[in-house]
Design a protein around this motif. Structure first.
Motif, short mmCIF file in Angstrom:
data_model
loop_
_atom_site.label_atom_id
_atom_site.label_comp_id
_atom_site.label_asym_id
_atom_site.label_seq_id
_atom_site.Cartn_x
_atom_site.Cartn_y
_atom_site.Cartn_z
N LYS A 1 0.71 -1.24 -0.10
CA LYS A 1 -0.05 -0.02 0.06
C LYS A 1 0.84 1.20 0.05
O LYS A 1 2.02 1.21 0.81
N LEU A 2 0.34 2.28 -0.62
CA LEU A 2 1.27 3.49 -0.88
C LEU A 2 1.03 4.36 0.35
O LEU A 2 -0.14 4.63 0.85
N VAL A 3 2.27 4.58 1.10
CA VAL A 3 2.51 5.49 2.45
C VAL A 3 2.75 6.86 1.63
O VAL A 3 1.64 7.65 2.29
N THR A 4 3.53 7.18 0.95
CA THR A 4 3.60 8.58 0.60
C THR A 4 4.40 8.62 -0.92
O THR A 4 4.90 7.49 -1.22
N ILE B 1 10.19 12.23 7.74
CA ILE B 1 10.35 10.86 8.26
C ILE B 1 9.15 10.42 9.39
O ILE B 1 8.52 9.21 9.06
N ASP B 2 8.69 11.55 9.80
CA ASP B 2 7.46 11.19 10.85
C ASP B 2 6.19 11.11 9.74
O ASP B 2 5.45 10.45 10.44
N ALA B 3 6.02 11.59 8.83
CA ALA B 3 4.85 11.34 7.84
C ALA B 3 4.98 10.01 7.42
O ALA B 3 3.88 9.43 7.27
N VAL B 4 6.23 9.38 7.10
CA VAL B 4 6.44 8.13 6.72
C VAL B 4 6.01 7.15 7.82
O VAL B 4 5.26 6.11 7.49
N ASP C 1 4.09 7.66 10.42
CA ASP C 1 2.62 7.91 10.55
C ASP C 1 1.69 7.00 9.53
O ASP C 1 0.94 6.70 9.84
N GLY C 2 2.46 7.34 8.36
CA GLY C 2 1.70 6.63 7.36
C GLY C 2 1.46 5.08 7.42
O GLY C 2 0.61 4.28 7.36
N ILE C 3 2.74 4.57 8.08
CA ILE C 3 2.93 2.97 8.27
C ILE C 3 1.89 2.57 9.46
O ILE C 3 1.42 1.42 9.17
N ARG C 4 1.99 3.61 10.33
CA ARG C 4 1.06 3.10 11.53
C ARG C 4 -0.25 3.18 11.29
O ARG C 4 -1.11 2.22 11.58
N SER C 5 -0.78 4.01 10.24
CA SER C 5 -2.14 4.01 9.97
C SER C 5 -2.54 2.65 9.17
O SER C 5 -3.59 2.37 9.03
N ILE C 6 -1.50 2.36 8.29
CA ILE C 6 -1.70 1.11 7.61
C ILE C 6 -1.76 -0.11 8.50
O ILE C 6 -2.67 -1.02 8.24
N ARG C 7 -0.92 -0.08 9.41
CA ARG C 7 -0.82 -1.20 10.57
C ARG C 7 -2.08 -1.23 11.13
O ARG C 7 -2.30 -2.25 11.98
N GLY C 8 -2.74 -0.08 11.57
CA GLY C 8 -3.88 -0.18 12.23
C GLY C 8 -3.54 0.15 13.86
O GLY C 8 -4.38 0.13 14.65
N LYS C 9 -2.23 1.01 13.97
CA LYS C 9 -1.95 1.38 15.46
C LYS C 9 -1.97 2.73 15.35
O LYS C 9 -1.47 3.34 14.70
#
Length: 103
Positions: free
Chosen positions: A76-79, A90-93, A95-103
C-alpha cells in the motif's frame, strides 16, 4: 525522447569500447591514419573505458529520471513525491505506516 537519448548513449558507449579495444588495429587494417583521439584512447585504455562508462551512465540516468520517490508498506502506498510534489518527512512516513498497520 529521454529513452531514445538513453539508448543512443548506450550505443555510443559500446562504440567507444570497441574503439578503445581495437581502434588502432582497425585503422591500421583499413589503411587509414588513426585520429589523435583514438590514439589517446588506445594508449589510456583503462582511463578511457572508465570515462566512457561514467559519462554514458550519467547521461542515461538523467534522461530516465522521473523524480519519483514513493514509499510502500505491505503493498500500500504510504507517500508519493509525485503526488505531493515534496519529499516526505520521516515522521509522515512513520505515521502512514502506523495508519496502514492500524495502530
Amino acid at each position: 525522447m529521454g529513452s531514445a537519448i538513453a539508448r543512443f548513449t548506450e550505443y555510443a558507449r559500446a562504440y567507444a569500447f570497441v574503439l578503445i579495444l581495437v581502434g588502432a588495429a582497425a585503422f591500421e587494417w583499413a589503411g587509414m591514419e588513426m585520429p589523435s583521439i583514438v590514439r589517446s584512447m588506445s594508449e589510456n585504455k583503462m582511463h578511457s573505458a572508465l570515462v566512457a562508462f561514467w559519462v554514458s551512465n550519467m547521461i542515461a540516468t538523467n534522461c530516465l529520471n522521473t523524480g519519483a520517490f514513493e514509499v510502500y508498506f505491505d503493498g500500500k502506498l504510504v507517500t508519493s513525491k509525485l503526488a505531493s510534489k515534496t519529499l516526505p518527512r520521516i515522521d509522515a512516513v512513520f505515521d502512514g505506516i502506523r495508519s496502514i498497520r492500524g495502530k
